[in-house]
Design an enzyme around this catalytic site. Structure first.
Site, PDB file in Angstrom:
ATOM      1  CG  ASN A  66       8.793  22.527  62.108  1.00  0.00           C
ATOM      2  OD1 ASN A  66       9.973  21.685  61.802  1.00  0.00           O
ATOM      3  ND2 ASN A  66       7.837  21.689  61.591  1.00  0.00           N
ATOM      4  CD  GLN A  70       8.902  27.010  63.702  1.00  0.00           C
ATOM      5  OE1 GLN A  70       8.885  27.596  64.756  1.00  0.00           O
ATOM      6  NE2 GLN A  70       7.815  26.972  62.906  1.00  0.00           N
ATOM      7  CB  SER A  77       8.791  32.230  56.388  1.00  0.00           C
ATOM      8  OG  SER A  77       7.523  32.497  56.020  1.00  0.00           O
ATOM      9  CB  ALA A  78       7.287  38.016  56.649  1.00  0.00           C
ATOM     10  CG  HIS A  79       3.617  32.800  57.711  1.00  0.00           C
ATOM     11  ND1 HIS A  79       3.115  32.239  58.466  1.00  0.00           N
ATOM     12  CD2 HIS A  79       4.430  32.239  56.874  1.00  0.00           C
ATOM     13  CE1 HIS A  79       3.427  30.506  57.810  1.00  0.00           C
ATOM     14  NE2 HIS A  79       4.281  31.090  56.919  1.00  0.00           N
ATOM     15  CB  THR A  84       6.173  42.825  39.810  1.00  0.00           C
ATOM     16  OG1 THR A  84       6.098  42.786  38.259  1.00  0.00           O
ATOM     17  CG2 THR A  84       5.812  43.989  40.470  1.00  0.00           C
ATOM     18  CB  CYS A 135      -4.029  15.267  59.390  1.00  0.00           C
ATOM     19  SG  CYS A 135      -4.505  14.843  60.949  1.00  0.00           S
TER      20      CYS A 135
HETATM   21  C1  PLP Z   1       6.861  27.126  58.423  1.00  0.00           C
HETATM   22  C2  PLP Z   1       8.212  26.785  57.978  1.00  0.00           C
HETATM   23  C3  PLP Z   1       8.445  26.554  56.461  1.00  0.00           C
HETATM   24  C4  PLP Z   1       7.662  26.987  55.470  1.00  0.00           C
HETATM   25  O1  PLP Z   1       7.478  28.291  55.429  1.00  0.00           O
HETATM   26  P1  PLP Z   1       6.311  29.049  54.485  1.00  0.00           P
HETATM   27  O2  PLP Z   1       6.787  30.603  54.350  1.00  0.00           O
HETATM   28  O3  PLP Z   1       5.192  28.690  55.299  1.00  0.00           O
HETATM   29  O4  PLP Z   1       6.312  28.316  53.164  1.00  0.00           O
HETATM   30  C5  PLP Z   1       9.624  25.814  56.336  1.00  0.00           C
HETATM   31  N1  PLP Z   1      10.469  25.377  57.377  1.00  0.00           N
HETATM   32  C6  PLP Z   1      10.055  25.739  58.610  1.00  0.00           C
HETATM   33  C7  PLP Z   1      11.212  25.034  59.717  1.00  0.00           C
HETATM   34  C8  PLP Z   1       8.972  26.068  59.095  1.00  0.00           C
HETATM   35  O5  PLP Z   1       8.651  26.215  60.183  1.00  0.00           O
END
Ligand code: PLP
Length: 404
Positions: free
Chosen positions: A175, A203, A223-225, A261, A349
């Site tokens: 990341n 990533q 992770s979708a976001h 759920t 930080c």
């Molecule tokens: C953002 C991230 C996560 C955590 O994912 P979340 O959905 O925010 O909990 C884990 N691993 C990597 C490499 C990420 O960039």
């Protein structure tokens, strides 16, 4: 201590000095590695699942059929995107939970086989802190080093494997510096030795092609976001036949392995977002790479700058990590922020103190350089104009920092 107090103080002063925050006028978001805005098409698709098709997908009434179908379709889309079976996909609350489940679940289920886990020194805290927790429970963890580009050496992994190794967990792409690991090759080594291979692909998913079959992956987190879907939803892919502890105990959802759920809108959103990304993954990757390379080239014209991380072939398309020698990254970050440019410091930080990034440190970069490093991560919303604005703003800020 002086620095701890100094930095926030400077920030307050800078903010006071610019009452008219420029956010309305200009926002260049260069922090796609931290999170992405939701795609409008994704939003449109999930909206009805909040207030029209709100039935519990696990209920038996016909009213629930629509939500049940939606989850089925999302599974189908995801299975297609990463080349697996529908019933190998488990929905979770995100990347952190998927990593926790993969590692703890395998560790606890396979205690009779061994207590040794191999990972790297540059993993996300979701993996590193899970491993630390397991160390407290008596598991042995090997953190294999990376080279100066942030890439693991296959030989180190081979050499680290012992009779009691039960799991290898290595991230698909980092990341902070975007380094892409030799996933297929690592998977091959694990297959030969009959060791389970998990990869944190948070990533990578949606940004570079993934094929769990071809890449010898047993478990994968996403992770979708991080790819224009909603926050709070992710998946853990678990190859059929793998023995893993159930993670959330309760009802029969997700075949009893992860109860609770289902997050129908989230699941629908993840499926749609991944499908959209995969439909033009190469074009978007080339577009992003072009902009990233332009940004890199122009920044490197500023004296005292250098790139952290691998060459562009082995790097995520949207990632750029730069060391601005002699400049405090936190100050630079805040100055950029005031101009509406949002980047991220390589250092995390925590509790007010600025610690050098564990990733850059593992690559052999000095603490001094770590504290002068910034990550720029690009994505769909970035235009060439944004890049030009960022370059001219950077040159201006650095010029004024260096002359004062
Ligand atoms: C953002 C991230 C996560 C955590 O994912 P979340 O959905 O925010 O909990 C884990 N691993 C990597 C490499 C990420 O960039």
């Amino acid at each position: 201590m002086a620095q701890i107090l100094f930095v926030p103080y400077i920030f307050i002063l800078l903010r006071k000095g610019s009452d008219k925050m420029k956010y309305d006028k200009k926002l260049v978001y260069l922090d796609y590695g931290a999170s992405t805005p939701m795609n409008k098409e994704v939003f449109k698709e999930i909206e009805p699942y909040f207030y029209t098709f709100y039935g519990n997908p696990s209920s038996v009434s016909s009213f629930s059929e629509r939500s049940k179908m939606a989850i089925f379709n999302a599974r189908e889309r995801i299975a297609k995107a990463i080349n697996c079976q529908r019933n190998e996909i488990y929905f979770t609350s995100g990347g952190t939970e998927s990593d926790n489940w993969a590692i703890k679940g395998i560790a606890l289920k396979n205690r009779d086989k061994g207590n040794h886990i191999i990972t790297t020194s540059i993993e996300h805290p979701a993996v590193l802190n899970t491993c630390k927790y397991l160390e407290e429970l008596g598991f042995k963890i090997t953190y294999v080093p990376v080279d100066k580009y942030g890439i693991v050496n296959l030989e180190y992994i081979k050499n680290a494997i012992t009779e009691s190794t039960i799991l290898v967990s290595i991230m698909f792409a980092n990341n902070e510096v975007g380094s892409i690991q030799p996933i297929k090759e690592i998977g091959e080594v694990c297959r030969q030795k009959n060791i389970i291979f998990h990869t944190d692909a948070v990533q990578a998913a949606g940004h570079i092609p993934i094929d769990v079959e071809k890449m010898n992956i047993d478990m994968l987190s996403m992770s979708a976001h991080k790819f224009y879907g909603p926050k709070g939803i992710g998946i853990l892919y678990i190859k059929r036949g793998i023995k893993i502890d159930n993670f959330v105990h309760g009802g029969h959802q997700e075949r009893g392995r992860r109860a609770g759920t289902e997050n129908t809108p989230g699941i629908v959103g993840l499926g749609k977002a991944l499908e959209l990304c995969n439909s033009n993954i190469i074009e978007e990757s080339n577009r992003t790479k072009y902009l990233r390379d332009k940004l890199a080239k122009e920044i490197l014209e500023i004296p005292g700058t250098e790139i952290n991380g691998p060459d562009y072939e082995r790097r995520l398309p949207g990632n750029l990590n730069i060391c601005f020698n002699g400049i405090d990254a936190e100050i630079l970050l805040m100055s950029l922020d005031l101009k509406g440019i949002c980047a991220s410091a390589g250092s995390a930080c925590s509790a007010g103190s600025i610690r050098p990034s564990h990733v850059l440190s593992a690559m052999g970069i000095s603490p001094e350089k770590c504290k002068s490093s910034l990550r720029f991560s690009l994505g769909e919303g970035i235009s060439e104009e944004d890049i030009d604005y960022t370059i001219s703003t950077l040159k201006e800020i650095i010029g004024s920092i260096r002359t004062t």
